[in-house]
Write a protein that holds these residues in place. Structure first.
Motif, PDB file in Angstrom:
ATOM      1  N   ALA A   1      -0.542  10.212  12.604  1.00 34.91           N
ATOM      2  CA  ALA A   1      -1.287   9.043  12.105  1.00 34.91           C
ATOM      3  C   ALA A   1      -2.672   8.993  12.754  1.00 34.91           C
ATOM      4  N   GLY A   2      -2.736   9.347  14.024  1.00 35.48           N
ATOM      5  CA  GLY A   2      -4.011   9.347  14.738  1.00 35.48           C
ATOM      6  C   GLY A   2      -4.962  10.400  14.197  1.00 35.48           C
TER       7      GLY A   2
ATOM      8  N   LYS B   1      -1.593  -8.458   1.077  1.00 34.15           N
ATOM      9  CA  LYS B   1      -2.368  -9.578   0.518  1.00 34.15           C
ATOM     10  C   LYS B   1      -3.701  -9.767   1.222  1.00 34.15           C
ATOM     11  N   ILE B   2      -3.709  -9.633   2.555  1.00 35.94           N
ATOM     12  CA  ILE B   2      -4.943 -10.017   3.275  1.00 35.94           C
ATOM     13  C   ILE B   2      -5.813  -8.829   3.670  1.00 35.94           C
ATOM     14  N   ARG B   3      -5.337  -7.603   3.456  1.00 34.11           N
ATOM     15  CA  ARG B   3      -6.128  -6.440   3.882  1.00 34.11           C
ATOM     16  C   ARG B   3      -7.484  -6.422   3.153  1.00 34.11           C
ATOM     17  N   GLY B   4      -8.467  -5.925   3.888  1.00 40.35           N
ATOM     18  CA  GLY B   4      -9.783  -5.780   3.278  1.00 40.35           C
ATOM     19  C   GLY B   4     -10.621  -7.048   3.287  1.00 40.35           C
ATOM     20  N   GLN B   5     -10.095  -8.144   3.850  1.00 45.25           N
ATOM     21  CA  GLN B   5     -10.862  -9.401   3.860  1.00 45.25           C
ATOM     22  C   GLN B   5     -11.229  -9.774   5.293  1.00 45.25           C
ATOM     23  N   TRP B   6     -12.495 -10.071   5.504  1.00 48.52           N
ATOM     24  CA  TRP B   6     -12.939 -10.457   6.852  1.00 48.52           C
ATOM     25  C   TRP B   6     -12.381 -11.809   7.265  1.00 48.52           C
ATOM     26  N   ILE B   7     -11.984 -11.906   8.518  1.00 51.17           N
ATOM     27  CA  ILE B   7     -11.578 -13.178   9.104  1.00 51.17           C
ATOM     28  C   ILE B   7     -12.474 -13.363  10.325  1.00 51.17           C
ATOM     29  N   GLU B   8     -13.173 -14.500  10.402  1.00 52.01           N
ATOM     30  CA  GLU B   8     -14.033 -14.750  11.556  1.00 52.01           C
ATOM     31  C   GLU B   8     -13.306 -15.734  12.450  1.00 52.01           C
ATOM     32  N   ARG B   9     -13.023 -15.311  13.670  1.00 51.25           N
ATOM     33  CA  ARG B   9     -12.236 -16.170  14.553  1.00 51.25           C
ATOM     34  C   ARG B   9     -12.620 -15.939  16.009  1.00 51.25           C
ATOM     35  N   LYS B  10     -12.837 -17.030  16.701  1.00 51.54           N
ATOM     36  CA  LYS B  10     -13.173 -16.987  18.139  1.00 51.54           C
ATOM     37  C   LYS B  10     -14.310 -16.007  18.445  1.00 51.54           C
ATOM     38  N   GLY B  11     -15.268 -15.959  17.539  1.00 46.46           N
ATOM     39  CA  GLY B  11     -16.430 -15.084  17.778  1.00 46.46           C
ATOM     40  C   GLY B  11     -16.208 -13.623  17.431  1.00 46.46           C
ATOM     41  N   PHE B  12     -15.043 -13.300  16.883  1.00 46.30           N
ATOM     42  CA  PHE B  12     -14.779 -11.913  16.474  1.00 46.30           C
ATOM     43  C   PHE B  12     -14.743 -11.826  14.952  1.00 46.30           C
ATOM     44  N   TRP B  13     -15.209 -10.691  14.432  1.00 45.49           N
ATOM     45  CA  TRP B  13     -14.973 -10.360  13.028  1.00 45.49           C
ATOM     46  C   TRP B  13     -13.697  -9.518  13.000  1.00 45.49           C
ATOM     47  N   ILE B  14     -12.697  -9.995  12.272  1.00 41.95           N
ATOM     48  CA  ILE B  14     -11.410  -9.290  12.263  1.00 41.95           C
ATOM     49  C   ILE B  14     -11.122  -8.751  10.860  1.00 41.95           C
ATOM     50  N   MET B  15     -10.782  -7.473  10.804  1.00 40.17           N
ATOM     51  CA  MET B  15     -10.473  -6.833   9.514  1.00 40.17           C
ATOM     52  C   MET B  15      -9.037  -6.293   9.547  1.00 40.17           C
ATOM     53  N   PRO B  16      -8.149  -6.862   8.731  1.00 41.61           N
ATOM     54  CA  PRO B  16      -6.810  -6.275   8.606  1.00 41.61           C
ATOM     55  C   PRO B  16      -6.820  -5.145   7.577  1.00 41.61           C
ATOM     56  N   THR B  17      -6.169  -4.052   7.923  1.00 41.78           N
ATOM     57  CA  THR B  17      -6.030  -2.964   6.955  1.00 41.78           C
ATOM     58  C   THR B  17      -4.681  -2.273   7.188  1.00 41.78           C
ATOM     59  N   PHE B  18      -4.424  -1.233   6.397  1.00 43.44           N
ATOM     60  CA  PHE B  18      -3.149  -0.533   6.543  1.00 43.44           C
ATOM     61  C   PHE B  18      -3.085   0.236   7.859  1.00 43.44           C
ATOM     62  N   HIS B  19      -1.878   0.514   8.277  1.00 39.33           N
ATOM     63  CA  HIS B  19      -1.670   1.452   9.376  1.00 39.33           C
ATOM     64  C   HIS B  19      -1.826   2.861   8.780  1.00 39.33           C
ATOM     65  N   PRO B  20      -2.505   3.778   9.489  1.00 42.27           N
ATOM     66  CA  PRO B  20      -2.660   5.113   8.887  1.00 42.27           C
ATOM     67  C   PRO B  20      -1.334   5.802   8.578  1.00 42.27           C
ATOM     68  N   ALA B  21      -0.268   5.468   9.304  1.00 41.16           N
ATOM     69  CA  ALA B  21       1.035   6.085   8.993  1.00 41.16           C
ATOM     70  C   ALA B  21       1.498   5.693   7.583  1.00 41.16           C
ATOM     71  N   ALA B  22       1.079   4.512   7.119  1.00 42.26           N
ATOM     72  CA  ALA B  22       1.466   4.077   5.766  1.00 42.26           C
ATOM     73  C   ALA B  22       0.831   4.982   4.715  1.00 42.26           C
ATOM     74  N   LEU B  23      -0.344   5.521   5.044  1.00 42.51           N
ATOM     75  CA  LEU B  23      -1.039   6.426   4.111  1.00 42.51           C
ATOM     76  C   LEU B  23      -0.317   7.766   4.014  1.00 42.51           C
ATOM     77  N   LEU B  24       0.344   8.139   5.110  1.00 39.42           N
ATOM     78  CA  LEU B  24       1.083   9.404   5.088  1.00 39.42           C
ATOM     79  C   LEU B  24       2.314   9.285   4.179  1.00 39.42           C
ATOM     80  N   ARG B  25       2.816   8.047   4.045  1.00 41.17           N
ATOM     81  CA  ARG B  25       3.984   7.834   3.181  1.00 41.17           C
ATOM     82  C   ARG B  25       3.576   7.544   1.748  1.00 41.17           C
TER      83      ARG B  25
END
Ligand code: URA
Length: 189
Positions: free
Chosen positions: A59-60, A137-161
């Motif tokens: 995955a890495g 549902k939430i992947r690909g959408q920016w979340i701004e929280r506590k001064g951080f920009w947070i991006m949820p996305t897939f785990h690369p291992a999911a792409l291998l499957r």
């Protein structure tokens, strides 16, 4: 907040949960401690446990390919995990294991001070963003929280499957690249 030296020592001595009993190595970090961007995965797999570094297995390798293809520089990112010891058989970490390990990750975030945090997969999303959210549902959408920009996305291992997720993860990480560039232009980094 612990210094890097104390944090590494405390992690290395840690036996807060049962995962410490079966680990070969503690897996704390890889990348630049001054990076503006931090990736957070779930927990070490077999290769990570053997080598003591996050995301050095299949995955890495895929993650590295993606980051190289999008021309991220090595000093632009730092990689860590929700738990620092390998769960047996690569199972998902238990809530109590994650809760006991999270103070170390929080300390890493305080020391690195990234502007952007990328949650790789649902375990990272669960403990960093929202316990009840769904990554699809939430992947690909920016979340701004506590001064951080947070991006949820897939785990690369999911792409291998599931190859069809590759294009979606590419789009998400491209957004991260663009955000990093715009933050740099605004001289915030
Ligand atoms: N999967 C993860 O979530 N983290 C690693 O370090 C390796 C595989």
């Amino acid at each position: 907040m612990l210094s890097w030296e104390q944090l590494i020592k405390d992690c290395s001595d840690c036996n807060r949960c049962n995962l410490g009993r079966t680990r070969s190595n503690i897996v704390i970090e890889r990348g630049s401690r001054n990076a503006p961007l931090m990736f957070v995965g779930e927990g070490p797999g077999e290769q990570e446990d053997l080598q003591g570094k996050p995301f050095v297995g299949p995955a890495g390798k895929l993650l590295d390919l993606l980051l190289d293809a999008l021309m991220f520089k090595k000093d632009e990112y730092y990689i860590a995990n929700i738990v620092k010891c390998r769960p047996p058989g690569n199972r998902v970490p238990l809530d109590e294991e994650a809760e006991k390990c999270l103070p170390f990750l929080r300390n890493q975030v305080l020391l690195v001070k990234p502007q952007i945090i990328v949650c790789l997969g649902s375990t990272a999303m669960k403990y960093i963003i929202d316990r009840d959210a769904r990554i699809t549902k939430i992947r690909g959408q920016w979340i701004e929280r506590k001064g951080f920009w947070i991006m949820p996305t897939f785990h690369p291992a999911a792409l291998l499957r599931d190859e069809s997720k590759k294009v979606l993860m590419w789009e998400d990480i491209k957004k991260v690249k663009n955000k990093l560039e715009s933050l740099c232009q605004n001289r915030k980094i």
